[in-house]
Design an enzyme around this catalytic site. Structure first.
Site, PDB file in Angstrom:
ATOM      1  CG  HIS A  15      10.308  -3.243  -4.819  1.00  0.00           C
ATOM      2  ND1 HIS A  15      10.779  -4.287  -4.137  1.00  0.00           N
ATOM      3  CD2 HIS A  15      10.746  -3.684  -6.149  1.00  0.00           C
ATOM      4  CE1 HIS A  15      11.460  -5.116  -5.041  1.00  0.00           C
ATOM      5  NE2 HIS A  15      11.602  -4.315  -5.872  1.00  0.00           N
TER       6      HIS A  15
ATOM      7  CG  ASP B 230       5.133  -1.137   4.207  1.00  0.00           C
ATOM      8  OD1 ASP B 230       5.841  -1.077   3.044  1.00  0.00           O
ATOM      9  OD2 ASP B 230       5.501  -1.227   5.243  1.00  0.00           O
TER      10      ASP B 230
END
Ligand code: ADQ
Length: 471
Positions: free
Chosen positions: A153, A361
């Protein structure tokens, strides 16, 4: 049809599932047989070897407990003080204690030992995130021959950052035991490929060299998304409308700039506040005309670097208040608590600007949710970091370098001045992208690739050969 077994650090709790990811994976388990496996959230002095099954709101969940020491070494230690900062290219914030790796491996072994007896031969196992990189290795060592996939992720690090991680060769070898590795973005696949194809190992005198064979492992980008239609509906729900009315009463004519994040140094919060400070400094006409609302509940706050980020942010907000606030005007509000999705959807919809500026991110789902919640007639503008995986999905956002606070300040000004037709045009393109990359298709896409039906089985294997030194 094969059962699906989802494995993650934590299993979903009771009550309405928090995020789109949990909802999507629940849906997968609602449509296919299977269960979710993970840590119970409980610490025990002598945890049972076997997992406990529980029905959580109709979801079959198998859980194990951990000892306090193992949990600390595995979670706060190796996962969040070494892997998280390194994968986000913040080597300066990594703390390395060598014994944490043993705890990390022990917990992965404990997961494997408790999971193996629950597996049927044709179960498809889908492992989530950096806490569990060694799980396939550990399962295979115990004899598992299932198809096992891994989804990362967070971003995959550059080679240099990877080399800074203790035992990185073991971790890369662990990754080679998966059948499929899913990454958030093309840049992550490129970083992985760079390492796997080209990097010679660092050899200490006379170490044997052994190849890591990635030929059985597929690596591909599967960008995660949200459920933009659900956010569109939520944004006009009674709870969202209540939040909108409440905010409108306090905002009056001021336009809202909104940030929503977990309080984490990867999210670039001090830089964001500094950019806002520059916006106000450079554009006196905007004072009293805008308001920044930053929602950032603390996370991982037992880790020193998180406390320091929190302190820095407090100081930055105080500085901007001290500089610009008037007796009857406050330039910003900083709220340190989490909100439910309906309230968030209301805030997203009301905002003229969604300010999503992480320093790095994996994806950033807030960007997707912001897009989903906009009013098509009067949409807000997304100002987005080019270092979020979301930048590959949303080229029609105003993309900024979050380290360059002058640039972010200027993007904020452009966003606030943007005419309605351009806002609509950009939003339409963003919404199309958010719909195309919705979370349900993401889950289905990954699982279809992990367990193709015999009809569409083609070979996607790669032929990486990475030479690594073996201590
Ligand atoms: P996170 O780092 O947690 O996730 P992000 O994707 O932005 O980052 O947010 C996850 C969820 O948390 C979103 O659904 C959002 O609504 C919710 N959330 C964030 N702040 C909140 C707040 N203040 N109040 C309530 N809810 C809040 C990791 C990776 C990301 C990746 C996701 C999913 O770091 O890059 O996008 O996993 O893969």
């Amino acid at each position: 049809m094969s059962r699906i077994v989802i494995v993650s650090n934590r299993t979903p709790g009771k009550g309405p599932a928090a995020g789109g990811l949990a909802v999507a994976l629940r849906k997968v388990l609602g449509e296919r047989e299977g269960f979710w496996f993970g840590w119970s959230g409980k610490l025990a002095e002598h945890p049972a070897q076997e997992a406990r099954f529980e029905d959580i709101d109709g979801l079959k969940v198998a859980q194990i407990d951990l000892t306090r020491d193992d949990h600390h070494a595995y979670y706060a230690g190796f996962s969040n003080s070494i892997l998280w900062p390194s994968f986000h290219l913040r080597l300066d914030l990594a703390t390395i204690e060598s014994h944490w790796y043993e705890g990390y491996r022990r917990v992965n072994q404990q997961f494997a030992r408790a999971l193996l007896p629950l597996l049927q031969p044709d179960d498809i196992v889908w492992v989530h995130d950096y806490h569990l990189i060694p799980l396939a290795s550990e399962l295979r060592q115990l004899g598992a021959r299932n198809r096992i996939g891994f989804y990362l992720h967070i971003p995959f690090p550059t080679t240099d950052a990877l080399y800074a991680i203790p035992h990185h060769e073991d971790l890369m070898r662990d990754l080679s035991r998966y059948d499929l590795i899913g990454m958030q973005a093309r840049r992550d696949v490129a970083a992985f490929t760079e390492f796997a194809e080209h990097q010679a190992p660092s050899t200490f005198g006379g170490h044997q060299v052994r190849a890591i064979d990635f030929s059985r492992t597929e690596v591909e980008a599967f960008p995660i998304g949200s459920d933009p239609q659900a956010f569109a509906r939520l944004a006009v729900s009674p709870a969202a409308t209540k939040m909108i009315h409440r905010m409108k009463r306090s905002l009056g004519e001021q336009r809202l700039i909104l940030g929503v994040d977990r309080l984490d140094y990867s999210k670039g919060l001090p830089q964001r506040v500094e950019a806002y400070e520059k916006l106000l400094a450079n554009n006196a006409r905007l004072r009293r005309a805008v308001h920044l609302l930053q929602v950032a509940p603390p996370s991982r706050d037992t880790i020193k670097e998180y406390q320091e980020t929190s302190d820095t942010l407090d100081a930055m907000c105080g500085r901007v208040m001290g500089h610009f606030a008037e007796p009857d005007w406050q330039p910003l509000t900083y709220v340190k608590r989490a909100y439910g999705q309906p309230s968030l959807a209301g805030l997203y919809r009301l905002a003229r600007v969604g300010l999503v500026t992480p320093l790095r991110d994996g994806m950033n789902l807030v960007a997707h949710e912001f897009v989903g919640a906009q009013d098509p007639e009067d949409p807000g503008v997304l100002v987005l970091s080019r270092f979020a995986g979301a930048a590959e999905i949303f080229p029609d956002a105003l993309l900024v370098n979050p380290f360059d606070t002058d640039e972010t300040a200027e993007a904020l000004r452009i966003a606030l001045d943007m005419p309605l037709d351009e806002r609509q045009e950009r939003w339409r393109a963003l919404m199309d992208a958010a719909l195309e990359h919705n979370v349900d298709d993401w889950a289905l896409g990954f699982l279809t690739r992990l367990a193709p039906s015999p009809m569409d089985k083609t070979s996607h294997t790669r032929d990486f050969l990475y030479l690594a030194s073996v201590a």
